[in-house]
Scaffold this active site. Structure first.
Site, short mmCIF file in Angstrom:
data_model
loop_
_atom_site.label_atom_id
_atom_site.label_comp_id
_atom_site.label_asym_id
_atom_site.label_seq_id
_atom_site.Cartn_x
_atom_site.Cartn_y
_atom_site.Cartn_z
N SER A 118 0.83 -1.21 0.00
CA SER A 118 0.00 0.00 0.00
C SER A 118 0.86 1.26 0.00
CB SER A 118 -0.89 -0.01 1.26
OG SER A 118 -1.50 1.26 1.44
N TYR A 177 -2.16 5.71 -4.42
CA TYR A 177 -3.18 6.75 -4.27
C TYR A 177 -2.66 8.00 -4.96
CZ TYR A 177 -5.95 4.22 -0.75
OH TYR A 177 -6.75 3.32 -0.11
N THR A 180 -5.86 2.63 -7.03
CA THR A 180 -7.14 2.47 -6.33
C THR A 180 -8.04 3.63 -6.68
OG1 THR A 180 -6.07 1.25 -4.57
CG2 THR A 180 -8.20 2.25 -4.05
N LYS A 199 -8.02 -0.76 -9.41
CA LYS A 199 -8.68 -1.49 -8.31
C LYS A 199 -9.86 -0.69 -7.79
CE LYS A 199 -7.72 -3.14 -3.59
NZ LYS A 199 -8.20 -2.10 -2.67
N HIS A 255 -13.32 -2.31 -1.66
CA HIS A 255 -12.41 -1.87 -0.61
C HIS A 255 -12.75 -2.57 0.72
CE1 HIS A 255 -9.48 1.67 -0.47
NE2 HIS A 255 -9.41 1.23 0.77
#
Ligand SMILES: Cc1cc2nc3c(=O)[nH]c(=O)nc-3n(C[C@H](O)[C@H](O)[C@H](O)COP(=O)(O)O)c2cc1C
Length: 380
Positions: free
Chosen positions: A107, A137, A163, A239, A263
């Site tokens: 992440s 992100y 994402t 995603k 999520h």
């Protein structure tokens, strides 16, 4: 090696070990947690129609994802802040994925630098391991986002997972009540160099909600997928797709794969279970793109069902965090072992000795079985 009866039992065991703020952060969902519950419940409504008298003396559970061999069709979903579960944090979970022969998705919001995670994975991996992907992100600060992408490439990650379901954070009431923040010593490590490393407990509400609201870009759109494709040579995986039309749009934007995801029920509450959203998306773009799915995968039979409905592979989130909390690297490793054992057994009992033999006709929705009415079995 840690003995785990099954993945559902893990959550309770981890709850006894983790501080309440971390346990609530890991386990919770948005609003009323309808989608969180639905992700698991929907797998329970799917029935398997096994083939009998098939030779299953040799079962092969390996497959490929974006052209790389994975030992089984189960990947690590990107989850934030592994340092809340164990001091080794993402180093432990990356090594566990490497040992299991699968892909680790790191992440953006990890407590460990990408430059440390990739070598840890590589050192624990066997030859030909499929490697580390990086979940991205988009920050309002595009220069910082771009610099991060360059670091991720230089570190040796093999794909970027963008994402797209979090322009703002879902309202996670447990985190608001707990005034969620990172304890002293933990940072948003990848972003320290770019000036966005701090996530402290606020005076009220969730520190993560505050971080996301101030740092991430609410203006993100399909144009940004094209922007990203223009600044990276890595394949892009999008995603958070739940509609076939967005699957088509992603294909047009040039992505390599999709993750059908909500999520883990943490963003918009009330969206469908991902396993229910999967099939129309596979019908739209499955012939052109690899489609993966995450959310609520807790059994080997769930993996089998997802593959029968067209997923290339699944990703698993929370159970790896529970394993990590209970036993560090060995705990996370044990989660893969349980799923692998259960998947092999499910394949044997279903008469499908290879991943390629898992086809659409292996499963039915429970209400399609003769004698059961839709009203009786439909979701509440
Ligand atoms: C504690 C936690 C943190 C997460 N952090 C991220 C993240 O940083 N980026 C992301 O794309 N998804 C994140 N997710 C979502 C997961 O990637 C995945 O979609 C979800 O956990 C799958 O559902 P499962 O937990 O039921 O397996 C997070 C999920 C959890 C539970």
């Amino acid at each position: 090696m840690i003995a785990i009866p099954n993945l559902r039992a893990l959550q309770g065991l981890a709850g006894e070990k983790l501080p309440p703020m971390a346990f609530d952060y890991y386990s919770g969902g948005a609003d009323d947690e309808i989608t969180l519950r639905e992700n698991e419940a929907a797998y329970g409504r799917i029935r398997i129609l096994p083939h009998m008298l098939v030779d299953v003396s040799v079962v092969e559970r390996h497959t490929t994802v974006l052209g790389r061999r994975v030992a089984m069709p189960v990947l690590a979903a990107p989850t934030a802040f592994h340092g809340l579960a164990h001091p080794d944090g993402e180093l432990a979970t990356a090594r566990a994925a490497a040992e299991a022969g699968t892909i680790f998705v790191l992440s953006t919001l990890s407590n460990t630098d990408v430059e440390a995670v990739v070598p840890a994975y590589d050192a624990a991996a066997g030859p030909g391991a499929p490697g580390v992907w990086f979940q991205l992100y988009l920050y309002k600060d595009r220069a910082a986002t771009r610099a991060l992408v360059e670091r991720v490439e230089a570190a040796g990650c093999r794909a970027l997972v963008l994402t797209v379901d979090a322009p703002v954070i879902g309202r996670r009431e447990r985190d608001e009540k707990n005034r969620f923040g990172l304890p002293a010593g933990l940072t948003v490590r990848n972003m320290v160099a770019h000036g966005y490393g701090t996530l402290a407990s606020p005076d009220e509400g969730s520190g993560l909600a505050h971080y996301v609201a101030t740092m991430l870009d609410t203006s993100q759109s399909w144009k940004d997928v094209e922007w990203l494709a223009g600044i990276t040579r890595l394949p892009i995986v999008v995603k958070g797709i739940l509609r076939a039309s967005d699957g088509r749009r992603a294909k047009e934007a040039g992505v390599a794969a999709l993750v059908v995801s909500n999520h883990g029920g943490r963003q918009l509450d009330g969206v469908p279970a991902t396993i229910d959203a999967l099939e129309p998306i596979v019908a739209e773009v499955g012939a052109e793109l690899e489609v993966l799915v995450d959310g609520g995968v807790r059994r080997g039979t769930d993996v089998l069902k997802a593959l029968a409905l067209g997923a290339r592979a699944v990703l698993v989130g929370r159970p790896l965090l529970w394993g990590l909390a209970l036993g560090g690297q060995a705990g996370a490793r044990a989660v893969y072992s349980v799923l692998e054992r259960e998947l092999v057994q499910a394949m044997m009992l279903s008469g499908v000795p290879t991943i390629g033999a898992i086809r659409r006709d292996l499963v039915k929705q429970a209400w399609q079985i003769p004698g059961r009415s839709k009203a009786e079995l439909a979701p509440p």
